[in-house]
Design a protein around this motif. Structure first.
Motif, short mmCIF file in Angstrom:
data_model
loop_
_atom_site.label_atom_id
_atom_site.label_comp_id
_atom_site.label_asym_id
_atom_site.label_seq_id
_atom_site.Cartn_x
_atom_site.Cartn_y
_atom_site.Cartn_z
N TRP A 94 0.83 -1.20 0.00
CA TRP A 94 0.00 0.00 0.00
C TRP A 94 0.86 1.26 0.00
O TRP A 94 0.61 2.20 -0.75
CB TRP A 94 -0.95 0.00 1.20
CG TRP A 94 -2.25 -0.68 0.92
CD1 TRP A 94 -2.74 -1.80 1.51
CD2 TRP A 94 -3.24 -0.29 -0.05
NE1 TRP A 94 -3.96 -2.14 0.98
CE2 TRP A 94 -4.30 -1.23 0.03
CE3 TRP A 94 -3.33 0.74 -0.97
CZ2 TRP A 94 -5.43 -1.15 -0.78
CZ3 TRP A 94 -4.45 0.82 -1.78
CH2 TRP A 94 -5.49 -0.10 -1.68
N SER A 95 1.89 1.26 0.86
CA SER A 95 2.74 2.45 0.90
C SER A 95 3.49 2.63 -0.42
O SER A 95 3.65 3.76 -0.91
CB SER A 95 3.73 2.34 2.07
OG SER A 95 4.55 1.19 1.94
N ASP A 96 3.95 1.51 -1.00
CA ASP A 96 4.64 1.61 -2.30
C ASP A 96 3.70 2.13 -3.38
O ASP A 96 4.09 2.95 -4.22
CB ASP A 96 5.18 0.23 -2.71
CG ASP A 96 6.34 -0.22 -1.85
OD1 ASP A 96 6.91 0.63 -1.14
OD2 ASP A 96 6.68 -1.41 -1.88
N THR A 97 2.47 1.64 -3.35
CA THR A 97 1.49 2.07 -4.35
C THR A 97 1.19 3.56 -4.21
O THR A 97 1.20 4.31 -5.20
CB THR A 97 0.20 1.26 -4.22
OG1 THR A 97 0.49 -0.13 -4.39
CG2 THR A 97 -0.83 1.69 -5.24
N LEU A 98 0.91 3.98 -2.98
CA LEU A 98 0.60 5.39 -2.76
C LEU A 98 1.79 6.28 -3.12
O LEU A 98 1.63 7.38 -3.66
CB LEU A 98 0.18 5.61 -1.30
CG LEU A 98 -1.14 4.93 -0.89
CD1 LEU A 98 -1.39 5.12 0.59
CD2 LEU A 98 -2.30 5.48 -1.70
N GLN A 99 2.99 5.79 -2.79
CA GLN A 99 4.19 6.57 -3.13
C GLN A 99 4.35 6.69 -4.65
O GLN A 99 4.60 7.78 -5.16
CB GLN A 99 5.42 5.90 -2.53
CG GLN A 99 6.74 6.61 -2.87
CD GLN A 99 7.94 5.90 -2.29
OE1 GLN A 99 7.85 5.24 -1.28
NE2 GLN A 99 9.08 6.04 -2.92
N SER A 100 4.19 5.57 -5.34
CA SER A 100 4.33 5.60 -6.80
C SER A 100 3.27 6.49 -7.43
O SER A 100 3.57 7.30 -8.32
CB SER A 100 4.22 4.18 -7.37
OG SER A 100 5.28 3.36 -6.91
N MET A 101 2.03 6.35 -6.96
CA MET A 101 0.96 7.18 -7.50
C MET A 101 1.20 8.66 -7.19
O MET A 101 1.02 9.54 -8.04
CB MET A 101 -0.39 6.75 -6.92
CG MET A 101 -0.86 5.36 -7.31
SD MET A 101 -1.15 5.17 -9.07
CE MET A 101 0.39 4.42 -9.56
N GLY A 102 1.62 8.93 -5.96
CA GLY A 102 1.86 10.31 -5.56
C GLY A 102 2.96 10.97 -6.36
O GLY A 102 2.83 12.11 -6.83
N THR B 294 -6.53 11.89 -10.81
CA THR B 294 -6.74 11.25 -9.51
C THR B 294 -8.06 10.50 -9.49
O THR B 294 -8.14 9.36 -9.00
CB THR B 294 -6.71 12.29 -8.39
OG1 THR B 294 -5.45 12.97 -8.40
CG2 THR B 294 -6.92 11.63 -7.03
N VAL C 5 -8.48 6.49 -8.90
CA VAL C 5 -9.29 6.01 -7.77
C VAL C 5 -10.45 5.17 -8.28
O VAL C 5 -10.76 4.11 -7.72
CB VAL C 5 -9.79 7.20 -6.93
CG1 VAL C 5 -10.81 6.73 -5.89
CG2 VAL C 5 -8.64 7.90 -6.23
#
Length: 1284
Positions: free
Chosen positions: A1101-1109, A1138, A1142
């Motif tokens: 999840w953190s990797d995904t959010l970081q990549s998306m961000g 976004t 989402v």
């Protein structure tokens, strides 16, 4: 693992042998004295004697003091046993001590009654002779006795011994010492009954029947023995401490209360995310409706705008003084337009040179493909070289050799009934696999596999044989084969075993039942046990874990597991790989031609997954090519602008379309070639997906450029090259915006630690960059040539054919353009429709936010395999029949002096060991398997080494050179091991004899030999002639793991346990005086073969959010700059992207698409593709000269809508549909479904939501740009052109 030669029964119940040193008379009366017979098994049997106790000589007293010192406390010297009997007693007790000496109280309690009935001068008070027989000298010897004993003693002794562990197996001693009953089904009565059972216990010399008395009062003339007992958590005396935690639950520290697992977040009984987003939607919608209809008045009515109006040109448009950023934006726009105009004019003027130069560069770059290496190793694909699990795996493989190569067959019974078997203990229901014919077929298959010849390589050449030394000859029978036939030593004649028992027929089924209950009673030919949890399947209900009451006999599948040696040096795997290939060929042919109709067979080898992944890629090549061809055809046809049938071959642009596609493919070839030179390995995802991606995001630029030219009117005295340059000047900034945004998005994705994601992002980023460069150079040149061809009335494709001159058709709007601008735009821009669209898309967005946290994490192994793969069938069978968890190794590395007793106590789990020692913590973790996922305590080489050195019969050496000698070699000398105050080897001898322990094979005379269990578990070196252990491991088992979450939660739990142990070791080592820098190098880490694949999910999840961000932030910055520092436009683009991402997440939940590395790649790609749906329209809106936001939104949608629909949406959609027919499930799920979602969601947002959003919050007009346009009265509009 304990490996002993197979015996008829009672394999490890050495204690019973002890019992059999026994019995004497009442008051000063005995029931036996002396030895006068040996049975067929060499067991000593005692002479019947009904006389007074006899005096024991000094030698006997000294021997008696070893184990029965309590008999000497009253200065007693007369006993009912002689010196020979005492020697037998001590020898038998030593055998039992191999298992039970770990717990002094247990051993002391058990030995007390053995000593009493063996030598007590009051034997006849509690021992009754039931039967005697004469020996060859006619002297009677005892064959059966009754031993009267209190129920309390039996219960207390059993309780003190019930938790004693066997470090080699991670099981309990009573698993080996209770006959057919495992420890979980054992009881005090069953244990003592088995210890005296002459018929079923190999080590019992005569029948001993325990007669239990509830009290110690005299009954039937006998006063039961009631020896003193000590609880296991109490010290026996000043020299013998209490039992350790791992052997006595009462000695364990109070366990922390199990953490309360918080229930899922709910509000009023409903899912909290759903409730929150419902409230957000309701409040947001209310505010929006109030703002739209109650508190504002539109400047225009729905019918007030006209599509295509060039806007007002009076001074009222730019009376306001332009602000700084407006001027800067106008200058930026002017600079870019001027730059691309000159650029386009230049390359249009020299088309042939441009094309030739492009070909040379592509060929030069493309040559690098010869250096490209395709990575198919799953570890190298999905695990970062710097990830913790990858580093730990490399350390483990290099130190201890990789985990075994597993070749496995699952054989399930089909349409066979269950078997009801009547026994003296009641009926037993057996699974259908236990039918004779079925078992015979399994054995036949097993033996054929053992004899498989792979170009001279047989199974015994590569198999794991734990009792064989390196270099020794290995027979097929020495190989570890986990098969139910191991219980019968692969002897088919055992199926015919039969005898009578109380009127019931005892058959092979009874023997199998007994062996499954206690595998140590029926050792396989390789010398070790067959774990029924490994050899059988289908006996557990879904969600159940193994317990003591597990009914293995209900199994409906047999599992054959062949263990093959693995090597860190891949060059040593050639023979194993060759044999595995032959194994697959054999099994494929067997299933096709030989398999019984009553069998369903699934199989796999260690190499099969990688082989099938390679085959999968090749099998879908046709599908991918068809997908590309469909997109090629669509592009080639749709680029043309045919207005009359007679000019169709002239106005078509098939050649230009093919050229555009070739440019896209050339960019991919160039990218792959560049990284081939660099040395960055490619992956199958790159080969299969990136051409699709570049085609999908690159073709829209071609559409916009061509269709803008088709609508444009050439000015007076303007050359073709100048017109092409001017058109490029108008569309170039938008092309630059989308290309740079996408490239930045992918280049930042290259920061990922995951090799597959990183390689994909870098390859894609470079391919898109090269594609953009080729489009504004080579394609411009090719386009110029095509324009000239058309104006010269030459045919498309056959350009050497020139037609007669005809009237030139002037540009007109196409059908799609007319539909969008004439019908769709006016409808969409109605006030009510716009409000409805905002509400619908806001609801969609809120619903997706509520669903995104529920997306599963992981990758179902089944999806990775083609639908026709034998590995897919195996994975499904394994999930159905898997009944045991994978092994986990807790690796201890660092500078620990194991010869130091304080350091030993930090690790071991036996007596004198610390309460928080490493192995004690692992034991405590195994007691909470529901939280820790540790099912069994870890094996302990150090505890078994202590027990091995305590036995005088285990350690031997060659007298001539002092080297190791097997303990069964009678020509060798016994070691004289110096002991310290803890009865462990002293500092010198610890290192001196550890290698002996690791070379010694176990058997019934020395069960703690470490060769089978620990020869690969300890790595040591010699520093200044002293032995140092630099790394070792302790093996445990995870509980049964089924789902992806089970696997990564097991990894997370194992790491928490290891971290606690590491902190304990470092803290104590520092306090013991070890320098801090050395102490901090000491570490315990867990390793299991699956960790390297599942570590990514711990941070998914953190990797995904970081990549998306990062991706979205990069697009925001690029859009802000290239849109002329327009913050409004940049924000609108980011909001839309976004929402697309989402909403794609919401679709993933509904369509059961899990979050993993593959879907993460697709999400990164979704961000890049989303730019295509947003940037062109927003850029057109910012340049529109219409007065109101609604009119400007309508104007931009009219001009760009047809391009977005035909050039972006339909191009992708045509190719995506073909992916639904791919054989690969991973393509169907992660490519077809996600790509379909990306296109549909992106198109709906780009064509419906975004224009409406712009009509509400679009960027205000740039006054500086309007003023510039007004001053340049003759200049045409500089916005992006509308397209058909």
């Amino acid at each position: 693992m304990i490996v002993l030669p197979s015996t008829s029964t009672g394999v490890y119940i050495l204690i019973v042998g002890i019992l059999v040193s026994f019995i004497g008379i009442s008051k000063q009366d005995c029931v036996w004295y002396g030895v006068c017979n040996k049975d067929a098994f060499g067991h000593n049997q005692y002479c019947s004697y009904n006389g007074t106790a006899k005096a024991m000589n000094d030698e006997g007293l000294q021997l008696l003091a070893e184990r029965c010192s309590f008999l000497l406390k009253s200065e007693q010297k007369n006993f009912c046993c002689d010196v020979a009997q005492v020697k037998i007693l001590n020898e038998q007790v030593k055998l039992a001590a191999n298992f039970l000496d770990r717990c002094p109280a247990c051993m002391s309690n058990l030995v007390r009654h053995i000593c009493e009935f063996s030598c007590s001068p009051s034997q006849s008070e509690f021992v009754k002779v039931v039967e005697t027989k004469p020996n060859k000298n006619d002297v009677p010897y005892i064959t059966s006795i009754d031993l009267h004993i209190t129920e309390g003693y039996i219960n207390k002794t059993y309780k003190s011994c019930s938790q004693v562990s066997v470090p080699q197996t991670g099981q309990l001693a009573l698993d080996l010492m209770c006959g057919a009953y495992p420890a979980s089904r054992c009881s005090p009565t069953k244990w003592f009954t088995y210890m005296g059972d002459k018929q079923n216990n190999y080590y019992v010399p005569f029948q001993i029947t325990y007669v239990q008395h509830q009290t110690n009062s005299t009954k039937d003339g006998f006063t039961p023995a009631d020896p003193k007992t000590t609880p296991c958590d109490k010290a026996v005396n000043s020299e013998l401490p209490a039992c350790s935690c791992s052997d006595c639950d009462s000695s364990c520290p109070i366990a922390p209360v199990d953490p309360v697992i918080p229930p899922s977040f709910k509000i009023a009984g409903f899912d909290a995310f759903t409730v929150i987003m419902t409230v957000v939607f309701s409040v947001g919608t209310l505010i929006f409706l109030m703002g739209s209809f109650l508190f504002t008045k539109d400047s225009i009515n729905d019918e007030d705008f006209q599509v295509g109006n060039d806007g007002a040109t009076d001074d009222s448009m730019y009376k306001q003084e332009p602000r700084y950023f407006e001027k800067l934006g106008a200058r930026t726009e002017f600079f870019l337009e001027n730059f691309f105009t000159r650029w386009g004019t230049f390359f249009a003027s020299y088309p042939w040179i441009t094309l030739l130069g492009g070909i040379v560069l592509v060929v030069a770059f493309g040559y690098g493909i010869t250096f490209v290496q395709i990575t198919t190793d799953p570890v190298k694909l999905w695990a970062s070289p710097t990830s913790k699990s990858r580093i730990e795996r490399e350390y483990f493989d290099s130190k201890f050799e990789p985990f075994f190569r597993v070749e496995q067959i699952i054989i399930k019974a089909v349409d066979l009934p269950y078997i009801n078997h009547n026994t003296s203990n009641g009926p037993i229901k057996f699974g259908p696999i236990f039918k004779k014919d079925f078992l015979a077929n399994v054995l036949d298959l097993q033996e054929q596999i053992k004899s498989l010849d792979a170009n001279g390589t047989f199974l015994n050449d590569i198999c794991y044989a734990p009792l064989k030394d390196d270099g020794s000859t290995v027979m097929a029978s020495d190989c570890v084969v986990q098969s139910i036939w191991g219980y019968f030593q692969d002897n088919i004649d055992r199926l015919e075993d039969s005898e009578e028992d109380n009127g019931y027929n005892v058959t092979y089924l009874d023997e199998l039942y007994q062996c499954m209950s206690n595998p140590y009673l029926c050792l396989a030919s390789y010398g070790g046990p067959i774990d029924p949890a490994i050899a059988l399947g289908g006996f557990l209900k879904p969600g159940d874990q193994l317990t003591g009451s597990t009914k293995f006999e209900l199994a409906d599948a047999i599992i054959l597991t062949f263990l093959v040696r693995n090597h860190h040096d891949k060059a040593q795997l050639v023979r194993a790989l060759e044999w595995e290939k032959r194994f697959v060929e054999f099994m494929t042919d067997y299933i096709k031609n030989t398999k019984s109709a009553s069998m369903d067979i699934a199989f796999t080898t260690e190499r099969s997954i990688e082989d099938e992944l390679n085959r999968e890629s090749q099998s879908d090549v046709l599908t991918i090519l068809v997908s590309y061809i469909i997109m090629f055809i669509y592009i080639a046809i749709s680029l043309g602008h045919v207005q009359e049938l007679k000019r169709s071959l002239i106005d078509s642009k098939i050649t230009l379309g093919i050229g555009g596609v070739i440019i896209v493919l050339a960019s991919v070839v160039s990218s792959v070639g560049i990284f081939g030179y660099i040395g960055l390995p490619a992956t199958l995802i790159i080969v299969e997906v990136i051409p699709f991606l570049v085609l999908a995001v690159g073709v829209d630029n071609i559409f916009i450029l061509v269709q803008t030219y088709q609508r444009d009117q050439r000015r007076t005295d303007e050359a073709i090259e100048q017109q092409v340059g001017r058109v490029l000047g108008r569309v170039g900034p938008s092309m630059l915006l989308t290309s740079v945004s996408e490239c930045c998005c992918f280049f930042l994705g290259g920061l990922s630690d995951m090799p597959a994601v990183r390689a994909f992002a870098l390859y894609a980023g470079v391919a898109l960059l090269i594609d953009f460069i080729l489009q504004i150079t080579c394609f411009v040149g090719l386009f110029t040539l095509d324009i000239k061809r058309k104006e010269e009335n030459r045919l498309d494709i056959c350009c050497f054919i020139k037609c007669k001159k005809s009237d030139i058709m002037h540009s007109s709007e196409g059908l799609l353009y007319k539909i969008i601008s004439g019908a769709f735009v006016p409808f969409l821009m109605k006030k009510v429709v716009r409000a409805f669209v905002m509400i619908i898309f806001f609801a969609w967005f809120c619903a997706s936010i509520a669903l995104v946290p529920k997306i599963d994490i992981g990758l179902d192994q089944e999806l990775a395999m083609p639908e026709d793969s034998f590995v897919l069938h195996y994975i499904k069978s394994l999930n159905e029949h898997l009944n045991i968890g994978p092994p986990v190794y807790f690796v201890l590395k660092g500078d620990i002096d194991f010869a130091n007793t304080s350091n030993q106590n930090l690790v071991c789990s036996g007596r004198y060991c610390n309460d928080d020692s490493a192995l004690t913590q692992l034991y405590l973790a195994s007691r909470r398997s529901n939280l820790t996922y540790i099912a069994r305590p870890a094996s302990s080489w150090i505890d078994d080494y202590f027990d091995w050195t305590a036995s005088t019969s285990c350690c031997k050496f060659h007298p001539d050179n002092g080297s190791f000698c097997p303990h069964e070699d009678t020509t060798c000398s016994k070691c004289n091991i110096s002991k310290n105050h803890l009865k462990r080897p002293d500092t010198h001898d610890f290192g001196e004899y550890l290698p002996f322990f690791l070379k010694d094979n176990p058997d019934d005379s020395c069960v703690k030999g470490g060769h089978a269990a620990y020869s690969g578990a300890v790595r040591y070196n010699y520093d200044r002639k002293s032995l140092n252990v630099d790394a070792s491991y302790f093996m445990a088992y995870h509980s049964i793991l089924k789902t992806s979450s089970d696997y990564f939660l097991a990894l997370e739990s194992a790491r928490k346990i290891s971290a606690n142990i590491t902190q304990m070791l470092q803290r104590n080592l520092i306090s013991n005086g070890l320098p801090m820098d050395l102490a901090l190098q000491v570490e315990v880490f867990p390793y299991s073969v699956f960790y390297v694949f599942y570590e990514q999910y711990l941070t998914m999840w953190s990797d995904t959010l970081q990549s998306m961000g990062i991706s979205i932030l990069s697009i925001f910055i690029v859009t802000f700059i290239l849109m002329g520092f327009d913050i409004h436009s940049a924000l609108v683009v980011i909001i839309t992207i976004t929402m697309i991402v989402v909403n794609l997440g919401g679709l993933m939940y509904y369509w059961n698409i899990s979050l993993n590395a593959v879907s993460l790649v697709n999400l990164v790609m979704a961000v890049g593709i989303s730019v295509e749906f947003c940037s062109h329209l927003v850029h057109s809106f910012s340049l529109s000269k219409e007065q109101s936001q609604v009119n400007r939104a309508a104007d931009s949608l009219s001009k760009m809508g047809s391009s977005i629909f035909s050039g972006i949406t339909l191009t992708k959609f045509a190719g995506i549909l073909v992916l639904a027919f791919a054989k690969s499930q991973i393509f169907q799920v992660f490519y077809f479904r996600m790509y379909f979602g990306i296109v549909v969601i992106g198109a709906t947002h780009g064509l419906i939501f975004l224009p409406v959003l712009l009509s509400y919050i679009g960027a205000p007009q740039n006054n500086a740009r309007l003023e510039s346009h007004h001053q340049e009265n003759g200049e045409q509009e500089t916005s992006l052109s509308g397209v058909r």
